[in-house]
Design a protein around this motif. Structure first.
Motif, PDB file in Angstrom:
ATOM      1  N   ASP A  19     -56.842 108.945  -3.725  1.00  0.00           N
ATOM      2  CA  ASP A  19     -56.944 108.786  -5.182  1.00  0.00           C
ATOM      3  C   ASP A  19     -56.184 107.550  -5.646  1.00  0.00           C
ATOM      4  O   ASP A  19     -56.683 106.753  -6.443  1.00  0.00           O
ATOM      5  N   VAL A  20     -54.965 107.403  -5.156  1.00  0.00           N
ATOM      6  CA  VAL A  20     -54.112 106.303  -5.590  1.00  0.00           C
ATOM      7  C   VAL A  20     -54.692 104.960  -5.149  1.00  0.00           C
ATOM      8  O   VAL A  20     -54.804 104.023  -5.951  1.00  0.00           O
ATOM      9  N   GLU A  21     -55.068 104.866  -3.874  1.00  0.00           N
ATOM     10  CA  GLU A  21     -55.585 103.594  -3.365  1.00  0.00           C
ATOM     11  C   GLU A  21     -56.860 103.175  -4.079  1.00  0.00           C
ATOM     12  O   GLU A  21     -57.068 101.984  -4.355  1.00  0.00           O
ATOM     13  N   ALA A  62     -51.317 107.896   6.387  1.00  0.00           N
ATOM     14  CA  ALA A  62     -50.242 107.163   7.063  1.00  0.00           C
ATOM     15  C   ALA A  62     -50.646 105.711   7.293  1.00  0.00           C
ATOM     16  O   ALA A  62     -49.837 104.783   7.125  1.00  0.00           O
ATOM     17  N   LEU A  63     -51.908 105.484   7.685  1.00  0.00           N
ATOM     18  CA  LEU A  63     -52.393 104.128   7.901  1.00  0.00           C
ATOM     19  C   LEU A  63     -52.421 103.348   6.592  1.00  0.00           C
ATOM     20  O   LEU A  63     -52.036 102.170   6.546  1.00  0.00           O
ATOM     21  N   ALA A  64     -52.871 103.989   5.516  1.00  0.00           N
ATOM     22  CA  ALA A  64     -52.884 103.328   4.210  1.00  0.00           C
ATOM     23  C   ALA A  64     -51.474 102.944   3.784  1.00  0.00           C
ATOM     24  O   ALA A  64     -51.249 101.852   3.239  1.00  0.00           O
ATOM     25  N   THR A  65     -50.517 103.821   4.029  1.00  0.00           N
ATOM     26  CA  THR A  65     -49.121 103.551   3.678  1.00  0.00           C
ATOM     27  C   THR A  65     -48.604 102.335   4.431  1.00  0.00           C
ATOM     28  O   THR A  65     -47.925 101.468   3.868  1.00  0.00           O
ATOM     29  N   GLU A  66     -48.933 102.264   5.711  1.00  0.00           N
ATOM     30  CA  GLU A  66     -48.512 101.118   6.521  1.00  0.00           C
ATOM     31  C   GLU A  66     -49.143  99.824   6.018  1.00  0.00           C
ATOM     32  O   GLU A  66     -48.466  98.799   5.890  1.00  0.00           O
ATOM     33  N   GLY A 180     -55.993  99.256   2.023  1.00  0.00           N
ATOM     34  CA  GLY A 180     -55.532 100.622   1.796  1.00  0.00           C
ATOM     35  C   GLY A 180     -56.683 101.585   1.606  1.00  0.00           C
ATOM     36  O   GLY A 180     -56.677 102.705   2.122  1.00  0.00           O
ATOM     37  N   VAL A 181     -57.706 101.152   0.881  1.00  0.00           N
ATOM     38  CA  VAL A 181     -58.891 101.991   0.665  1.00  0.00           C
ATOM     39  C   VAL A 181     -59.607 102.248   1.991  1.00  0.00           C
ATOM     40  O   VAL A 181     -59.960 103.397   2.322  1.00  0.00           O
ATOM     41  N   GLU A 182     -59.811 101.190   2.750  1.00  0.00           N
ATOM     42  CA  GLU A 182     -60.581 101.312   3.989  1.00  0.00           C
ATOM     43  C   GLU A 182     -59.864 102.104   5.063  1.00  0.00           C
ATOM     44  O   GLU A 182     -60.488 102.514   6.053  1.00  0.00           O
TER      45      GLU A 182
END
Length: 248
Positions: A19-21, A62-66, A180-182
């Protein structure tokens, strides 16, 4: 005893991972580019979604955060499709707000297609207020938390084409925010998974549509890309020329 963490400037809540991304990721990158810390909290694991599993969505978050470079990300278990404004859920969100002590909070808008988004909006709104009441006791581990009420609350825009009250110029960060979305690959269109059930967001038109909206919002402010937000209260201006700067 649990030591308190360094506060963040912005804390972004989402009912589900992604949602955030999808809605304010470029703005969060802009805030970080300005030297501020940002944290994200997913209220649920998105476990009831048609695509992906609780585990794959945790890995994707976790990947989006990174990729995005957040200072921290929390994932609560408040119940995907059961995200109710209960006393227990309210205290969990208050605990997160007091843990990160943000100046600014982002969350789902109150008028939305997905019921969880609307419920999350009200839950976060209420928690932002009640987090400032000293007589409501919460703990981070074994450490009592101090009251803290964020100064600003912004609703990002999701499915419904709501008319924004402010538009942030994200021309410098929009392309980076796509990383981040992907990261949430199970949720979006992929040629190799064309036999999967179709959802609103895994149509091949969905991500281009998001970019088109960002271009349209940017056009309204003379920029390449924009992200729009709604405000639950009037925006107070203390330093006039910081909001309405001198040209050039």
């Amino acid at each position: 005893m649990t030591a308190p963490i360094e506060p963040v400037y912005a804390l972004a809540f989402g009912a589900h991972p992604d949602d955030v991304e999808l809605s304010c990721g470029a703005t969060l990158l802009k805030i970080m580019d300005e030297g501020q810390r940002v944290a994200v909290c997913d209220l649920t694991g998105g476990e009831m979604g048609t695509l992906g599993t609780a585990e794959t969505r945790r890995r994707e978050a976790a990947l989006a955060t990174e990729r995005m470079g957040y200072a921290a990300r929390e994932q609560l278990d408040l119940g995907d499709s059961e995200l109710f404004n209960t006393k227990e859920n309210l205290r969990e969100v208050i605990r997160i707000i007091r843990k990160y002590r943000p100046e600014t909070v982002f969350c789902n808008p109150p008028d939305e297609r997905h019921p969880d988004h609307m419920k999350a909006s009200r839950l976060v709104y209420d928690a932002c207020y009640y987090a400032g009441l000293r007589k409501i006791e919460t703990f981070d581990g074994d450490l009592p938390q101090a009251a803290h009420r964020p100064r600003h609350l912004l609703y990002y825009i999701q499915f419904r084409q709501l008319e924004p009250e402010i538009i942030v110029d994200v021309s410098a960060t929009f392309e980076r925010s796509r990383g981040g979305v992907e990261a949430f690959g199970t949720q979006f269109h992929r040629k190799e998974n064309s036999d999967e059930p179709q959802t609103m967001i895994n149509r091949k038109e969905f991500l281009p549509g998001l970019e088109a909206r960002a271009r349209a919002l940017g056009e309204q402010i003379g920029a390449m890309y924009g992200e729009g937000f709604l405000l639950p209260t009037a925006l107070g201006i203390g330093h006039f020329t910081s909001v309405f700067p001198v040209r050039g």
